[in-house]
Design a protein around this motif. Structure first.
Motif, PDB file in Angstrom:
ATOM      1  N   ALA A  87      17.555  20.464  96.306  1.00  0.00           N
ATOM      2  CA  ALA A  87      18.130  21.304  95.255  1.00  0.00           C
ATOM      3  C   ALA A  87      19.348  20.618  94.657  1.00  0.00           C
ATOM      4  O   ALA A  87      19.968  19.738  95.273  1.00  0.00           O
ATOM      5  CB  ALA A  87      18.522  22.672  95.808  1.00  0.00           C
ATOM      6  N   VAL A  88      19.691  21.046  93.442  1.00  0.00           N
ATOM      7  CA  VAL A  88      20.908  20.602  92.764  1.00  0.00           C
ATOM      8  C   VAL A  88      21.628  21.847  92.263  1.00  0.00           C
ATOM      9  O   VAL A  88      21.075  22.942  92.212  1.00  0.00           O
ATOM     10  CB  VAL A  88      20.596  19.662  91.575  1.00  0.00           C
ATOM     11  CG1 VAL A  88      19.969  18.368  92.060  1.00  0.00           C
ATOM     12  CG2 VAL A  88      19.687  20.361  90.559  1.00  0.00           C
ATOM     13  N   LYS A  89      22.865  21.673  91.874  1.00  0.00           N
ATOM     14  CA  LYS A  89      23.615  22.785  91.296  1.00  0.00           C
ATOM     15  C   LYS A  89      22.963  23.207  89.988  1.00  0.00           C
ATOM     16  O   LYS A  89      22.443  22.374  89.228  1.00  0.00           O
ATOM     17  CB  LYS A  89      25.067  22.366  91.049  1.00  0.00           C
ATOM     18  CG  LYS A  89      25.985  23.519  90.665  1.00  0.00           C
ATOM     19  CD  LYS A  89      27.433  23.061  90.613  1.00  0.00           C
ATOM     20  CE  LYS A  89      28.356  24.232  90.285  1.00  0.00           C
ATOM     21  NZ  LYS A  89      29.787  23.804  90.273  1.00  0.00           N
ATOM     22  N   HIS A  94      17.761  17.225  87.037  1.00  0.00           N
ATOM     23  CA  HIS A  94      16.883  17.152  88.195  1.00  0.00           C
ATOM     24  C   HIS A  94      16.470  15.707  88.432  1.00  0.00           C
ATOM     25  O   HIS A  94      15.824  15.100  87.574  1.00  0.00           O
ATOM     26  CB  HIS A  94      15.645  18.020  87.989  1.00  0.00           C
ATOM     27  CG  HIS A  94      15.909  19.481  88.088  1.00  0.00           C
ATOM     28  ND1 HIS A  94      14.969  20.386  88.531  1.00  0.00           N
ATOM     29  CD2 HIS A  94      17.020  20.211  87.804  1.00  0.00           C
ATOM     30  CE1 HIS A  94      15.489  21.609  88.508  1.00  0.00           C
ATOM     31  NE2 HIS A  94      16.725  21.524  88.069  1.00  0.00           N
ATOM     32  N   PRO A  95      16.833  15.146  89.579  1.00  0.00           N
ATOM     33  CA  PRO A  95      16.472  13.747  89.834  1.00  0.00           C
ATOM     34  C   PRO A  95      14.984  13.600  90.119  1.00  0.00           C
ATOM     35  O   PRO A  95      14.281  14.572  90.431  1.00  0.00           O
ATOM     36  CB  PRO A  95      17.301  13.406  91.078  1.00  0.00           C
ATOM     37  CG  PRO A  95      17.467  14.721  91.775  1.00  0.00           C
ATOM     38  CD  PRO A  95      17.592  15.740  90.688  1.00  0.00           C
ATOM     39  N   ASN A  96      14.513  12.375  90.020  1.00  0.00           N
ATOM     40  CA  ASN A  96      13.112  12.072  90.286  1.00  0.00           C
ATOM     41  C   ASN A  96      12.923  11.830  91.779  1.00  0.00           C
ATOM     42  O   ASN A  96      13.539  10.927  92.354  1.00  0.00           O
ATOM     43  CB  ASN A  96      12.703  10.824  89.493  1.00  0.00           C
ATOM     44  CG  ASN A  96      11.218  10.523  89.634  1.00  0.00           C
ATOM     45  OD1 ASN A  96      10.481  11.258  90.277  1.00  0.00           O
ATOM     46  ND2 ASN A  96      10.783   9.428  89.034  1.00  0.00           N
ATOM     47  N   ALA A 105      15.709   5.903  95.831  1.00  0.00           N
ATOM     48  CA  ALA A 105      16.672   5.571  94.783  1.00  0.00           C
ATOM     49  C   ALA A 105      17.598   6.750  94.485  1.00  0.00           C
ATOM     50  O   ALA A 105      18.803   6.571  94.277  1.00  0.00           O
ATOM     51  CB  ALA A 105      15.930   5.143  93.517  1.00  0.00           C
ATOM     52  N   THR A 106      17.032   7.942  94.464  1.00  0.00           N
ATOM     53  CA  THR A 106      17.831   9.142  94.195  1.00  0.00           C
ATOM     54  C   THR A 106      18.867   9.368  95.289  1.00  0.00           C
ATOM     55  O   THR A 106      20.041   9.662  95.013  1.00  0.00           O
ATOM     56  CB  THR A 106      16.910  10.372  94.070  1.00  0.00           C
ATOM     57  OG1 THR A 106      16.176  10.259  92.852  1.00  0.00           O
ATOM     58  CG2 THR A 106      17.694  11.664  94.056  1.00  0.00           C
ATOM     59  N   LEU A 107      18.457   9.218  96.529  1.00  0.00           N
ATOM     60  CA  LEU A 107      19.393   9.425  97.648  1.00  0.00           C
ATOM     61  C   LEU A 107      20.499   8.379  97.640  1.00  0.00           C
ATOM     62  O   LEU A 107      21.679   8.702  97.839  1.00  0.00           O
ATOM     63  CB  LEU A 107      18.629   9.386  98.972  1.00  0.00           C
ATOM     64  CG  LEU A 107      17.665  10.547  99.231  1.00  0.00           C
ATOM     65  CD1 LEU A 107      16.841  10.275 100.483  1.00  0.00           C
ATOM     66  CD2 LEU A 107      18.433  11.856  99.376  1.00  0.00           C
ATOM     67  N   VAL A 155      27.341  24.346  95.388  1.00  0.00           N
ATOM     68  CA  VAL A 155      28.177  25.307  94.661  1.00  0.00           C
ATOM     69  C   VAL A 155      29.649  24.966  94.809  1.00  0.00           C
ATOM     70  O   VAL A 155      30.428  25.079  93.855  1.00  0.00           O
ATOM     71  CB  VAL A 155      27.891  26.739  95.154  1.00  0.00           C
ATOM     72  CG1 VAL A 155      28.760  27.749  94.408  1.00  0.00           C
ATOM     73  CG2 VAL A 155      26.413  27.083  94.973  1.00  0.00           C
ATOM     74  N   SER A 156      30.040  24.519  95.996  1.00  0.00           N
ATOM     75  CA  SER A 156      31.446  24.176  96.242  1.00  0.00           C
ATOM     76  C   SER A 156      31.836  22.833  95.641  1.00  0.00           C
ATOM     77  O   SER A 156      33.022  22.505  95.566  1.00  0.00           O
ATOM     78  CB  SER A 156      31.715  24.145  97.752  1.00  0.00           C
ATOM     79  OG  SER A 156      31.013  23.065  98.368  1.00  0.00           O
ATOM     80  N   GLY A 157      30.832  22.036  95.240  1.00  0.00           N
ATOM     81  CA  GLY A 157      31.109  20.721  94.678  1.00  0.00           C
ATOM     82  C   GLY A 157      31.217  19.616  95.700  1.00  0.00           C
ATOM     83  O   GLY A 157      31.516  18.474  95.355  1.00  0.00           O
ATOM     84  N   GLU A 158      30.956  19.925  96.977  1.00  0.00           N
ATOM     85  CA  GLU A 158      31.053  18.903  98.028  1.00  0.00           C
ATOM     86  C   GLU A 158      29.908  17.898  97.971  1.00  0.00           C
ATOM     87  O   GLU A 158      30.049  16.771  98.468  1.00  0.00           O
ATOM     88  CB  GLU A 158      31.063  19.568  99.404  1.00  0.00           C
ATOM     89  CG  GLU A 158      32.229  20.498  99.665  1.00  0.00           C
ATOM     90  CD  GLU A 158      32.037  21.262 100.958  1.00  0.00           C
ATOM     91  OE1 GLU A 158      32.076  20.619 102.033  1.00  0.00           O
ATOM     92  OE2 GLU A 158      31.835  22.489 100.910  1.00  0.00           O
ATOM     93  N   ALA A 159      28.776  18.309  97.428  1.00  0.00           N
ATOM     94  CA  ALA A 159      27.610  17.421  97.369  1.00  0.00           C
ATOM     95  C   ALA A 159      26.886  17.641  96.054  1.00  0.00           C
ATOM     96  O   ALA A 159      27.057  18.673  95.398  1.00  0.00           O
ATOM     97  CB  ALA A 159      26.676  17.700  98.544  1.00  0.00           C
ATOM     98  N   ASP A 160      26.085  16.669  95.642  1.00  0.00           N
ATOM     99  CA  ASP A 160      25.288  16.854  94.429  1.00  0.00           C
ATOM    100  C   ASP A 160      23.798  16.953  94.722  1.00  0.00           C
ATOM    101  O   ASP A 160      23.009  17.236  93.822  1.00  0.00           O
ATOM    102  CB  ASP A 160      25.569  15.762  93.385  1.00  0.00           C
ATOM    103  CG  ASP A 160      25.597  14.368  93.955  1.00  0.00           C
ATOM    104  OD1 ASP A 160      25.208  14.187  95.125  1.00  0.00           O
ATOM    105  OD2 ASP A 160      26.012  13.445  93.229  1.00  0.00           O
ATOM    106  N   LEU A 161      23.394  16.754  96.002  1.00  0.00           N
ATOM    107  CA  LEU A 161      22.027  16.986  96.435  1.00  0.00           C
ATOM    108  C   LEU A 161      22.060  17.759  97.751  1.00  0.00           C
ATOM    109  O   LEU A 161      22.899  17.481  98.610  1.00  0.00           O
ATOM    110  CB  LEU A 161      21.274  15.668  96.651  1.00  0.00           C
ATOM    111  CG  LEU A 161      21.103  14.724  95.458  1.00  0.00           C
ATOM    112  CD1 LEU A 161      20.422  13.438  95.924  1.00  0.00           C
ATOM    113  CD2 LEU A 161      20.308  15.379  94.344  1.00  0.00           C
TER     114      LEU A 161
END
Length: 228
Positions: A87-89, A94-96, A105-107, A155-161
């Protein structure tokens, strides 16, 4: 509490159980008194002597408890299958992740990836990045949640995935499901349920188990992100 059935359930079934609770009470007159945690944590609580009438855990955990005599074997039923997803915020691109190469590559390109420490999805993901040869790079910037929902880190912004069972990702407001991690890289996690042998309400527990395994609730399970 006299008309309540005590349930200890893995987090992956939280959305489904909560959505079905009102319907079950209306039809049976019994309330579902449920507590949710990762399977590993629930097994520790059961070993510590905590009581319940029904447990919903991974299929392997249910089979092990039945073999030990902790669950009534004749009561055990498979409920649903689940896949690990990403999931993403909400509003983020949305990454591939369509193929293993795309996922890798996305990770590697992510600022930070959130996954769980003790849940089934976290164990799977830790093994996956090890097999892909990128464990050191991902863990150097990972946000590993000791328990709970990894998507909260979006939601907190700590991660993007965020990586977790799709049914768990869907429980967090403000995020969007990218999709499952390529299915050829994973096996579906099967979740099962059974009645504790020491339950003081065997008839009520068996009635709930029959309801959860019935065709009439399959749509609610699918809506929560599970497969039947």
């Amino acid at each position: 509490m006299g008309n309540a059935v005590r349930v200890l359930s893995t987090l992956a079934l939280m959305g489904a159980v909560r959505s079905l609770a009102e319907r079950y009470e209306a039809s049976s007159g019994a309330r579902i008194d449920a507590d949710f945690a990762p399977t590993v944590a629930l097994l520790e609580r059961l070993r510590g002597g905590e009581g319940a009438d029904v447990v919903i855990l991974t299929e392997q955990a249910v089979e092990d408890l039945a073999a030990q005599g902790s669950l009534a074997p004749e009561s055990c039923v498979n409920l649903a299958r689940s896949y690990v997803g990403m999931a993403v915020k909400a509003g983020a691109p949305h990454p591939n992740i369509a193929t293993e190469a795309d996922l890798k590559a996305t990770l590697l390109g992510a600022r930070a990836v959130a996954y769980s420490r003790i849940g089934a999805s976290g164990i799977f993901f830790a093994q996956l990045i090890e097999r892909m040869g990128i464990a050191a790079e991902i863990n150097a910037k990972a946000r590993v949640a000791p328990s709970g929902f990894t998507a909260e880190r979006l939601v907190s912004g700590e991660a993007d995935l965020a990586v977790q069972q799709i049914s768990e990702l869907k429980l967090v407001p403000g995020v969007e499901i990218v999709g499952p991690i390529p299915r050829e890289l994973q096996s579906p996690m099967v979740f099962s349920a059974g009645r504790l042998a020491m339950s003081g309400k065997p008839a009520e527990a068996d009635r709930l188990l029959k309801f959860l395994a019935s065709a009439e609730v399959a749509s609610a399970l699918r809506e929560s992100g599970l497969e039947t």
